[in-house]
Design an enzyme around this catalytic site. Sequence first.
Site, short mmCIF file in Angstrom:
data_model
loop_
_atom_site.label_atom_id
_atom_site.label_comp_id
_atom_site.label_asym_id
_atom_site.label_seq_id
_atom_site.Cartn_x
_atom_site.Cartn_y
_atom_site.Cartn_z
N LYS A 46 0.84 -1.19 0.00
CA LYS A 46 0.00 0.00 0.00
C LYS A 46 0.87 1.25 0.00
O LYS A 46 1.60 1.51 0.96
CB LYS A 46 -0.90 0.05 1.24
CG LYS A 46 -1.94 1.16 1.10
CD LYS A 46 -2.61 1.53 2.41
CE LYS A 46 -1.80 2.53 3.20
NZ LYS A 46 -1.68 3.85 2.54
N GLY A 99 7.21 4.66 8.24
CA GLY A 99 6.34 5.81 8.45
C GLY A 99 6.54 6.38 9.84
O GLY A 99 7.63 6.24 10.43
N SER A 100 5.51 6.97 10.37
CA SER A 100 5.65 7.66 11.65
C SER A 100 5.74 6.67 12.81
O SER A 100 5.22 5.56 12.74
CB SER A 100 4.45 8.59 11.87
OG SER A 100 3.25 7.83 11.92
N THR A 101 6.39 7.08 13.88
CA THR A 101 6.51 6.23 15.06
C THR A 101 5.13 5.97 15.67
O THR A 101 4.87 4.88 16.18
CB THR A 101 7.47 6.88 16.08
OG1 THR A 101 8.77 6.96 15.45
CG2 THR A 101 7.62 6.05 17.34
N GLY A 114 3.62 3.27 13.70
CA GLY A 114 4.44 2.09 14.01
C GLY A 114 3.99 1.43 15.30
O GLY A 114 3.90 0.21 15.41
N GLU A 158 10.40 0.77 10.21
CA GLU A 158 11.39 1.81 9.98
C GLU A 158 10.68 3.12 10.26
O GLU A 158 9.80 3.53 9.50
CB GLU A 158 11.92 1.71 8.54
CG GLU A 158 13.26 2.35 8.38
CD GLU A 158 13.16 3.79 7.92
OE1 GLU A 158 13.11 4.67 8.82
OE2 GLU A 158 13.13 4.01 6.72
N CYS A 165 13.47 10.53 6.90
CA CYS A 165 13.46 9.94 8.25
C CYS A 165 14.82 10.08 8.91
O CYS A 165 14.91 10.24 10.12
CB CYS A 165 13.03 8.49 8.18
SG CYS A 165 13.94 7.54 6.96
N GLU A 188 10.40 15.10 15.82
CA GLU A 188 10.69 15.04 14.39
C GLU A 188 9.83 16.08 13.68
O GLU A 188 8.59 15.99 13.68
CB GLU A 188 10.38 13.64 13.87
CG GLU A 188 10.71 13.46 12.40
CD GLU A 188 10.45 12.04 11.90
OE1 GLU A 188 9.35 11.51 12.15
OE2 GLU A 188 11.33 11.48 11.24
#
Length: 821
Positions: A192, A244-246, A249, A266, A300, A400
């Site tokens: 996706k 993607g974003s933490t 995640g 990641e 990132c 971030e």
Amino acid sequence: MKVAELTKTLAYGAAPEAAKPALDWIAEHEGKFQLFINNEWKNPSGKEWFDSINPATGKKLGSVAQATPADVNAAVKAARKAFAGWSKTPGHIRARYLYAIARQIQKHSRLFAVLETMDNGKPIRETRDIDIPLVARHFYHHAGWAQLMDRELPDHQSLGVVGQIIPWNFPLLMLSWKIAPAIAMGNTVVLKPAEFTSLTALLFAEICASVGLPPGVVNIITGDGRTGAALVEHSDVDKIAFTGSTDVGRIIRKATAGTQKKLSLELGGKSPFIVFDDADLDSAVEGVVDAIWFNQGQVCCAGSRLLVQEGVADKMIKKLRARMEKLRVGDPLDKAVDIGAIVAPVQLKQIAALVKQGADEGATMWQPSWAAECSKREGCFYPPTLFTNVAPASTIAQVEIFGPVLAAMTFRTPEEAVKLANNTRYGLAASIWSEDINLALDLATQVKAGTVWINSTNQFDAASGFGGYRESGFGREGGREGLFEYVKRIPSTHKLEPSPGHGGRQDGGEKRTSANAKTLGAARLPAQKASEKRTSAGLSLSGMPPIDRTAKMFIGGKQARPDGGLSLTITSPDKKIIGEVGAGNRKDIRNAVEAARAAANGWAKSTAHNRAQILYYLAENLAARGDEFAQRIRQQTGATLANANAEVEAAIEQLFTAAAWADKYDGRIHGVPQRNVTLAMPEPMGVLAIVMPDEHPLLALAALAAPALAMGNALVIVPSPQHPLSATDLYQVLETSDVPHGTVNIVTGQRDELAKTLSEHDDVDAIWYAGSTDGQAAVQKASAANMKRTWVMAANGPLPDVDEVLREATQVKNIWVPYGA
Ligand code: NAI
Ligand code: MG
């Protein structure tokens, strides 16, 4: 205007790349893009579509399908059906497909680059020279791994159906990082793309079909987070790979907890860019440009924290401002533009909000004189921004920002640089600038980051692994280390019978019996204390053994009473009481973690030779008391004497194996095309918690803990609650084997209660858990708090092979060291 005047102002003319190839391709599809499932284009079952926008103009490029859970299911089904054939397709044939894909990407590279720039907003200079060439490189490189899989990974097999979810910052590049290794290793894929940037993935789907990739091997389903969530939750997916974003995640970590789905994440970063006073400052300034203004800072691993040594800070900032003044923001299709558009209004808003917050918190904000032009442009543009006087704990130093915003801080000593560098929850990358290679490499080993670039930054290649430490996630993409995310080991079980010619013991092949247990044990250990002799003598299999003591905890090299003052009674299989152990609680675990943390650095830094010596010494001392340990195994598990003896011998052998690997499980130098030595070094996880399985209590300790120790981890061990006495009997062995205090800590007690505290603990870097499926789920869920790496297994399953244990005990750091004048 005279030529002389012209050269003074030296304004650039526009050098636009033609949008036509991309617009033609969109027009061919009448601006409407369906789902790619089983090599066919399908309408979304929910009839929902969304717009893909060019963020540089705000104009719509096309409509993209929103895949529903039913569509996700269709894609997973197609992938499952294709898996049977694809996983059995010879590596060479798979290699040919990957090679064909790489060739096609190169042949259509202009179209890909233009389409990517229009959909994402990044400068054509980057898509043309970096993104797309690297995409092709990933498929070429992994064509090679498909070719070599049988030979290089002989004990491994494909996983199955892999669900992959990628972000919008490097749309096609992230697709290649995900798909190339997955299909090379014989998996099938449902991918996706991010909702802001779906188009190049759909062009890629056409390439898959055009090279004749079998239907179902690659499926591309578009949609937003709902589609991603449906893919994550699908029960027939064997692995999820996410970038993607933490925050997302964490959601995925929790959603996959206890499902046996393999997971690689990641996530975000707040990477330091460290400049020492002996650095080549002009090169460092160019480095900063690449670190934080590459891709508008939406990277990132962006070097978003500039750490400069005090003596050169003013000079560096002055040079940097002068350079920023000359950066060009504008039409991403213009070949002379440095900074393009931010991907979407929502991201632009977030950047602006964080910059405001930085200024509100007292940092000094600086932008080039032309900054105001950005907000006047149509589309999403943001000027390069520099903060000085940044407090290390402030928001812009910790969060971030994911935009072209740099936060600068100063340091005095290398120690302070390391402290500042590691002062975030992340650990993705770091860049170190110094002409002193000793200093730079010394720092590289101390910074918590998956990738360290020396005198360079944002270097990537398919041959080098990429991925995070700490809350930047786990797993690697690229390089040999990245392949293991897409394979599983074909299990081989430990046989407990002594190997032929081994005889079961070293001295004369004499069989160990309960009769000679005492005498031999005592003879071999003359210094043994009377109390220990008594315990040993008390290990009678007949009748009720005397309960002459409660085993304590082993924390920081000392035997410690359980904090709660409670004990657990341990019984034999025939329900006889054989001893008591302390019932550890939260406080005991905290003490053990603290002791392990205090010991971790020293143990990690000790030489591999030294760690091997200690493991051999442990083996020697265990052998000396082998009879006693064999009796203990019999008493706890009801094993026959022969099996108990075999377990002791197998445990000794495991200690030897771990000792052998200590100085042999070494890194590699990756063959990247840059003029670099890229050192892939396995580093210990740090503080590692091991919640032990029930079966083979002594062997399990040796098979799991010894390799972890060999790799330099400090351990907190929770022994099997059924059979903890093999662990508590080890205290004396540990004490007499030169194991540094705090390196091995043992807390007995209720398994899932202790596992919960360990998995929630922010100072535990990784946890291995053997236990129930509910327990596994709980550990993986709780581990999401600090994103610790987890490894779960059954309480009574086969013990893993040593190569797997070594891999789980380490994380690969890639250090890029440039060469050449
Ligand atoms: P995101 O993490 O929401 O999006 C990444 C991908 O995950 C997209 O494909 C999205 O559709 C998908 N997704 C979203 N929710 C999901 C869910 N519940 N389950 C499964 N998949 C889901 O990132 P977003 O919102 O686009 O950006 C927000 C922030 O995240 C950025 O400002 C940046 O700080 C960070 N980010 C970091 C990236 C990195 O490479 N480390 C990449 C993108 C964003
Ligand atoms: Mg777009």
